[in-house]
Design a protein around this motif. Structure first.
Motif, PDB file in Angstrom:
ATOM      1  N   SER A 127       0.848  -1.191   0.000  1.00  0.00           N
ATOM      2  CA  SER A 127       0.000   0.000   0.000  1.00  0.00           C
ATOM      3  C   SER A 127       0.881   1.239   0.000  1.00  0.00           C
ATOM      4  N   GLY A 128       0.334   2.321  -0.495  1.00  0.00           N
ATOM      5  CA  GLY A 128       1.039   3.596  -0.391  1.00  0.00           C
ATOM      6  C   GLY A 128       0.867   4.247   0.958  1.00  0.00           C
ATOM      7  N   ASP A 129      -0.046   3.726   1.766  1.00  0.00           N
ATOM      8  CA  ASP A 129      -0.274   4.234   3.112  1.00  0.00           C
ATOM      9  C   ASP A 129       0.637   3.488   4.081  1.00  0.00           C
ATOM     10  N   GLU A 130       1.474   4.218   4.788  1.00  0.00           N
ATOM     11  CA  GLU A 130       2.485   3.578   5.633  1.00  0.00           C
ATOM     12  C   GLU A 130       1.868   2.819   6.795  1.00  0.00           C
ATOM     13  N   PRO A 189      16.250  -4.699 -12.936  1.00  0.00           N
ATOM     14  CA  PRO A 189      14.815  -4.900 -13.192  1.00  0.00           C
ATOM     15  C   PRO A 189      14.069  -5.180 -11.888  1.00  0.00           C
ATOM     16  N   ILE A 190      12.897  -4.573 -11.725  1.00  0.00           N
ATOM     17  CA  ILE A 190      12.127  -4.745 -10.490  1.00  0.00           C
ATOM     18  C   ILE A 190      10.677  -5.076 -10.806  1.00  0.00           C
ATOM     19  N   PHE A 191      10.047  -5.783  -9.886  1.00  0.00           N
ATOM     20  CA  PHE A 191       8.606  -6.076  -9.969  1.00  0.00           C
ATOM     21  C   PHE A 191       7.995  -5.591  -8.660  1.00  0.00           C
ATOM     22  N   ILE A 192       7.111  -4.616  -8.749  1.00  0.00           N
ATOM     23  CA  ILE A 192       6.476  -4.020  -7.573  1.00  0.00           C
ATOM     24  C   ILE A 192       5.085  -4.614  -7.390  1.00  0.00           C
ATOM     25  N   TYR A 193       4.810  -5.091  -6.174  1.00  0.00           N
ATOM     26  CA  TYR A 193       3.502  -5.663  -5.851  1.00  0.00           C
ATOM     27  C   TYR A 193       2.795  -4.811  -4.802  1.00  0.00           C
ATOM     28  N   PHE A 194       1.621  -4.323  -5.156  1.00  0.00           N
ATOM     29  CA  PHE A 194       0.693  -3.799  -4.163  1.00  0.00           C
ATOM     30  C   PHE A 194      -0.367  -4.867  -3.901  1.00  0.00           C
ATOM     31  N   SER A 195      -1.295  -4.604  -2.994  1.00  0.00           N
ATOM     32  CA  SER A 195      -2.399  -5.536  -2.763  1.00  0.00           C
ATOM     33  C   SER A 195      -3.661  -4.742  -2.488  1.00  0.00           C
ATOM     34  N   LEU A 196      -4.667  -4.969  -3.324  1.00  0.00           N
ATOM     35  CA  LEU A 196      -5.832  -4.092  -3.346  1.00  0.00           C
ATOM     36  C   LEU A 196      -6.760  -4.264  -2.150  1.00  0.00           C
ATOM     37  N   ASN A 197      -6.831  -5.480  -1.595  1.00  0.00           N
ATOM     38  CA  ASN A 197      -7.923  -5.769  -0.655  1.00  0.00           C
ATOM     39  C   ASN A 197      -7.474  -6.181   0.738  1.00  0.00           C
ATOM     40  N   LEU A 198      -6.216  -5.883   1.094  1.00  0.00           N
ATOM     41  CA  LEU A 198      -5.764  -6.265   2.432  1.00  0.00           C
ATOM     42  C   LEU A 198      -6.390  -5.374   3.500  1.00  0.00           C
ATOM     43  N   PRO A 199      -6.403  -5.827   4.761  1.00  0.00           N
ATOM     44  CA  PRO A 199      -6.983  -5.022   5.837  1.00  0.00           C
ATOM     45  C   PRO A 199      -6.376  -3.621   5.897  1.00  0.00           C
ATOM     46  N   GLY A 200      -7.252  -2.652   6.005  1.00  0.00           N
ATOM     47  CA  GLY A 200      -6.827  -1.256   6.129  1.00  0.00           C
ATOM     48  C   GLY A 200      -6.863  -0.473   4.841  1.00  0.00           C
ATOM     49  N   HIS A 256      11.650   0.449 -18.927  1.00  0.00           N
ATOM     50  CA  HIS A 256      11.976  -0.880 -19.451  1.00  0.00           C
ATOM     51  C   HIS A 256      12.432  -1.829 -18.354  1.00  0.00           C
ATOM     52  N   LEU A 257      12.644  -1.309 -17.142  1.00  0.00           N
ATOM     53  CA  LEU A 257      13.080  -2.140 -16.017  1.00  0.00           C
ATOM     54  C   LEU A 257      11.976  -2.361 -14.985  1.00  0.00           C
ATOM     55  N   LEU A 258      10.769  -1.893 -15.257  1.00  0.00           N
ATOM     56  CA  LEU A 258       9.728  -1.840 -14.228  1.00  0.00           C
ATOM     57  C   LEU A 258       8.502  -2.639 -14.623  1.00  0.00           C
ATOM     58  N   ARG A 259       8.057  -3.489 -13.690  1.00  0.00           N
ATOM     59  CA  ARG A 259       6.748  -4.145 -13.785  1.00  0.00           C
ATOM     60  C   ARG A 259       6.003  -3.879 -12.484  1.00  0.00           C
ATOM     61  N   MET A 260       4.668  -3.820 -12.577  1.00  0.00           N
ATOM     62  CA  MET A 260       3.866  -3.486 -11.394  1.00  0.00           C
ATOM     63  C   MET A 260       2.515  -4.186 -11.464  1.00  0.00           C
ATOM     64  N   LEU A 261       2.063  -4.691 -10.306  1.00  0.00           N
ATOM     65  CA  LEU A 261       0.802  -5.429 -10.222  1.00  0.00           C
ATOM     66  C   LEU A 261       0.120  -5.092  -8.905  1.00  0.00           C
ATOM     67  N   ASN A 262      -1.200  -5.065  -8.916  1.00  0.00           N
ATOM     68  CA  ASN A 262      -1.992  -4.783  -7.711  1.00  0.00           C
ATOM     69  C   ASN A 262      -3.134  -5.798  -7.627  1.00  0.00           C
ATOM     70  N   PRO A 263      -2.850  -7.047  -7.222  1.00  0.00           N
ATOM     71  CA  PRO A 263      -3.871  -8.094  -7.190  1.00  0.00           C
ATOM     72  C   PRO A 263      -4.680  -8.069  -5.888  1.00  0.00           C
ATOM     73  N   CYS A 264      -5.696  -8.920  -5.851  1.00  0.00           N
ATOM     74  CA  CYS A 264      -6.444  -9.169  -4.618  1.00  0.00           C
ATOM     75  C   CYS A 264      -5.900 -10.425  -3.949  1.00  0.00           C
ATOM     76  N   HIS A 265      -5.836 -10.400  -2.635  1.00  0.00           N
ATOM     77  CA  HIS A 265      -5.425 -11.569  -1.861  1.00  0.00           C
ATOM     78  C   HIS A 265      -6.632 -12.444  -1.528  1.00  0.00           C
ATOM     79  N   PHE A 304       0.104  -3.753 -14.851  1.00  0.00           N
ATOM     80  CA  PHE A 304      -0.957  -4.686 -15.203  1.00  0.00           C
ATOM     81  C   PHE A 304      -2.270  -4.318 -14.513  1.00  0.00           C
ATOM     82  N   PRO A 305      -3.406  -4.556 -15.165  1.00  0.00           N
ATOM     83  CA  PRO A 305      -4.692  -4.345 -14.501  1.00  0.00           C
ATOM     84  C   PRO A 305      -4.892  -5.344 -13.376  1.00  0.00           C
ATOM     85  N   VAL A 306      -5.834  -5.061 -12.491  1.00  0.00           N
ATOM     86  CA  VAL A 306      -6.154  -6.006 -11.419  1.00  0.00           C
ATOM     87  C   VAL A 306      -6.676  -7.289 -12.054  1.00  0.00           C
ATOM     88  N   PRO A 307      -6.064  -8.444 -11.761  1.00  0.00           N
ATOM     89  CA  PRO A 307      -6.500  -9.696 -12.393  1.00  0.00           C
ATOM     90  C   PRO A 307      -7.993  -9.934 -12.212  1.00  0.00           C
TER      91      PRO A 307
END
Length: 498
Positions: free
Chosen positions: A340-343, A371-382, A405-414, A492-495
């Motif tokens: 999350s972007g919220d600390e 190269p990096i792959f950044i993972y957020f999570s859309l539906n975790l508590p808070g 060219h070095l960046l991938r990003m995903l925001n799935p649901c757990h 990537f869009p939310v799966p």
């Protein structure tokens, strides 16, 4: 063939990936399987392996039932992994097919999900003969001797084994207990895969990065390698944390392989033409003495290979320097999960760093062009519509500062993980939990193997936040999809599946 190992798909054994739009089949074999299969081979048994989703992706009309019938020598023992809960339906589908085709064959399941639900699995699914809780090396050694060889011990004496003691009695675990120590892990062969059908296609599937993945004529190969077992964290969404390992496997924290042993394995992979090695644990969380020795020996031995590492927390600059001096960065990728972007939300979910520290760390990686792959999570508590704005802002900052060219990003649901703190203590997180039994996970997997025409993101995840209904998660997903489409990097869009 004495023993057959089968990795199940999420879907049924007759899945047709060429005709229908599937959710991910989860084709990755748990890393520990490689070690105990090679251990059984070293004991003199003839062992073969099938990765069912890879077989079905390669040959859409592949029939497990027909393949079993066609074998000149039928296996006496079949091993099926049920490590990740996403295989709850698929593993039982494989077990049923095996038992219906080869009724005299002994069927065994094991893995983290099995360890939690073993008694329930044996009580409800007659086509499974045994389940193994925790580490499987010694239990399988003794069980193979009983079923295939000339074992001297009794089944009742095999440690970690869950069995049916008698007609009408509830399944229970034997009294003996075993877990693998560091010396045992170092003695195992975690590299050889010549026992697995379509092994090169599977190696291609494991490659993570910017390269184009091809299964039929693979050019980029990777391998998930065991570097230890256990965990030292208890992230609230993870069922493989420290407390779970303590309860299910008798382990307290990490059991580390030696850096010398891991280097030997990496050297074998490099010699066999692999471009990348995927490390099973975040070695940045190991003692600095361990990873300094590991990287130094790789350099001293002239071994240059890409490294995939998932950072559980933020690594030190010293670690990044050592990694980048050692690895082939063209085939390297690191995964980071700020969630999350919220600390405060991030801290609540087990990641202990600020946005400022996170962005500074990215600057260090950027200097080396990692190269990096950044993972957020859309539906975790808070995570709420208000905190989600901070996630979008952080994602935007990353996209504006890191090379595209070095960046991938995903925001799935757990989905709710069995044995996770969220599952064990839902009231602490303001949650309503729907998945509590193995049958719940079996039904979930059976019902989510294929993408429906209409998907509500956040639905069928085993839990719902009392203050954030599923429709709100879908609204957030739609906002993320618009953001993702506007990016010039691979965002990537939310799966839409599970």
């Amino acid at each position: 063939m004495d023993i057959l190992y089968i990795h199940p798909a999420k879907q049924e054994v007759e899945a047709r990936y060429d005709k229908f739009r599937s959710c991910p089949p989860y084709p990755f074999i748990p890393v520990g399987v490689v070690g105990f299969v090679n251990m059984l081979r070293a004991e003199g048994y003839q062992v073969r392996g099938l990765n069912l989703p890879v077989e079905l992706l390669q040959r859409p009309t592949f029939s497990l039932r027909q393949w079993l019938k066609s074998q000149r020598i039928l296996p006496k023992l079949v091993l099926i992994d049920l490590h990740w809960y996403e295989h709850s339906f698929g593993a039982m589908s494989v077990a049923q097919t095996v038992k219906e085709t080869l009724p005299d064959t002994t069927v065994v399941v094991g893995g983290l999900t099995t360890s939690y639900f073993g008694e329930e699995i044996l009580a409800d699914f007659d086509y499974v003969d045994y389940a193994i809780r925790g580490d499987a090396e010694e239990p399988l050694r003794q069980l193979a001797a009983q079923v295939v060889g000339k074992g001297s011990s009794q089944v009742n004496d095999i440690p970690n084994l869950i069995q049916r003691p008698g007609s009408g009695q509830r399944p229970e675990q034997n009294l003996g207990f075993y877990f693998a120590d560091a010396a045992t892990l170092d003695s195992l062969d975690f590299v050889s895969m010549d026992w697995l059908s379509n092994q090169r296609a599977y190696a291609a599937l494991q490659y993570s990065g910017a390269g184009l993945m091809t299964l039929r004529k693979p050019k980029l190969l990777s391998h998930w390698l065991t570097v230890g077992r256990g965990c030292v964290f208890d992230c609230i969404y993870c069922g493989g944390g420290k407390e779970s390992h303590s309860e299910l496997a008798g382990r307290n924290g990490y059991v580390l392989r030696s850096p010398e042993g891991v280097v030997e394995d990496v050297a074998r992979l490099a010699k066999e033409g692999f471009q990348q090695v995927n490390l099973s644990l975040d070695i940045a969380t190991y003692p600095a003495k361990w990873w300094r020795a590991f990287f130094a020996q790789l350099r001293n031995d002239g071994i240059r290979i890409g490294i995939y590492n998932e950072f559980f927390q933020l690594p030190s600059n010293d670690f990044i320097d050592e990694l980048c001096k050692t690895a082939d960065l063209a085939h390297t990728e690191v995964a980071i999960s700020p969630l999350s972007g919220d600390e405060e939300v991030r801290r609540k979910n087990g990641k202990f760093y600020t946005n400022e520290r996170f962005l500074r760390m990215l600057e260090t990686l950027k200097k080396y062009e990692v190269p990096i792959f950044i993972y957020f999570s859309l539906n975790l508590p808070g995570e709420t519509p208000q905190t989600f704005k901070k996630t979008l802002y952080l994602a935007d900052q990353i996209g504006k500062t890191y090379p595209h060219h070095l960046l991938r990003m995903l925001n799935p649901c757990h989905t709710l993980d069995p044995m996770s703190p969220m599952s064990r203590q839902p009231d602490s997180f303001g949650m309503n939990v729907q998945f509590t039994t193995f049958r719940d996970y079996y039904d979930y997997c059976k019902g989510t193997g294929w993408e429906p025409r209409r998907v509500v993101r956040g639905q069928h995840r085993g839990f719902e936040m009392a203050s954030r209904p599923t429709r709100i998660v879908e609204q957030m997903a739609q906002i993320w999809d618009v953001f993702a489409q506007a990016q010039q990097f691979r965002c990537f869009p939310v799966p839409r599946g599970w």
